[in-house]
Design an enzyme around this catalytic site. Structure first.
Site, PDB file in Angstrom:
ATOM      1  CB  SER A 108      -1.026  -0.008   1.071  1.00 16.67           C
ATOM      2  OG  SER A 108      -1.921   0.885   1.190  1.00 16.67           O
ATOM      3  CG  HIS A 142      -5.590  -0.291  -1.483  1.00 13.67           C
ATOM      4  ND1 HIS A 142      -4.838   0.243  -2.320  1.00 13.67           N
ATOM      5  CD2 HIS A 142      -5.072  -0.388  -0.317  1.00 13.67           C
ATOM      6  CE1 HIS A 142      -3.541   0.627  -1.675  1.00 13.67           C
ATOM      7  NE2 HIS A 142      -3.872   0.308  -0.630  1.00 13.67           N
TER       8      HIS A 142
END
Length: 305
Positions: A86, A190
């Site tokens: 991430s 996400h």
């Protein structure tokens, strides 16, 4: 072969930066970054409580700063590959020379603010599923309207969606899942909930001049090796609204011949996954400067020239 990795949001804990600021020059360096970003990283890394550092706009720059600071403390190293989970991908981009430290921190500051703004539109969150069959779990999540935002491998998937959807998941776990653990994040990262942040980040990225990676850069979009700075930057923009495939990153590490993996501060999450998914690979998490000597020994044994 050594792989250097950087953790994502949720890895931060109150006071985790304190011992690192005792290293020579570290406090002044972080203070300079704080001035440049308009964010007191020293305060948030040493004195702020868990709720304060859970804020996306704070957590993300704090994690990238900690990753850069701790990797620098290792000295001049030559990993065989780098990757990040991430927001850790921005840290990895700094490792690989795609972005210099200043550019990486400026980008992550804008990323954190944009994602915090997107997260404020709807109350959302993320929870980790421990155990179970990935295909069964993904199908179950989709039935509940949730997104498998992180497919981490080693029997772990992270679900993301509204708080109501996550509550339903807690009551109705997929078959085989042992436990559902809420994560210390402030939004459904996400996923489509982050779409408003993509445009903001794209505008910020347009002002940057990325260099091509100086080491093998593995993207968490699909586990592929990315060879140009422009492609890395493009993926950094798109990943905020698309799933993280850490499982595919670890598969790529295996194909590349990984023998050791070091996770920069605040390490622990990715080394835990590697211990389960990459048997035989030596792992080390940088949690405090006390871990540096062991890390240097591991580097001496495994790093590529």
């Amino acid at each position: 072969m050594l792989v250097l990795v950087a953790p994502g949001q949720g890895a931060q804990t109150p006071g985790f930066l304190t011992p690192w600021l005792e290293l020579p020059g570290a406090a002044a360096r972080v203070a300079g970054w704080s001035d440049a970003l308009g964010l007191d990283l020293v305060h948030y890394g040493t004195q702020a409580d868990a709720d304060a550092i859970r804020d996306t706009a704070v957590a993300q720059p704090l994690l990238v700063a900690a990753g850069i600071l701790s990797s620098t403390a290792l000295g001049d190293i030559s990993p065989g590959a780098v990757a990040g989970h991430s927001v850790g991908e921005i840290t990895a981009a700094a490792f690989a020379g795609v972005l210099d430290d200043t550019a990486a921190l400026a980008l992550v500051r804008k990323r954190g603010l944009a994602m915090a703004e997107a997260a404020a539109i709807t109350e959302t969150g993320m929870s980790a599923l421990l155990g179970g069959d990935p295909e069964v779990s993904v199908a179950h999540l989709e039935k509940l309207g949730l997104t498998p935002a992180n497919i981490n491998g080693a029997g772990q998937i992270v679900a993301a969606g509204t708080l109501e959807q996550l509550a339903a998941l807690n009551e109705d776990k997929p078959e085989g899942v042992r436990k559902v653990v809420p994560l210390k994040v402030a939004g459904a990262f996400h996923t489509h909930h982050m779409a408003p942040a993509v445009e903001t980040l794209a505008q910020a990225a347009a002002d940057l001049a990325p260099a091509d990676p100086t080491v093998t850069y593995v993207s968490n979009k699909d586990g592929q090796v990315v060879s140009t700075g422009a492609a890395v930057l493009d993926r950094l923009v798109g990943q905020v609204a698309n799933p993280v495939r850490w499982d595919l990153c670890m598969e790529t590490f295996q194909k590349l011949g990984v023998t050791a993996l070091i996770e920069v501060c605040p390490g622990g999450t990715l080394t835990g996954l590697a211990k389960r998914a990459l048997p035989g690979v030596k792992t080390l998490a940088l949690k405090t400067p006390d871990d540096l000597d062991a890390a240097r020994e591991l580097i001496a044994e495994h790093a590529n020239a």
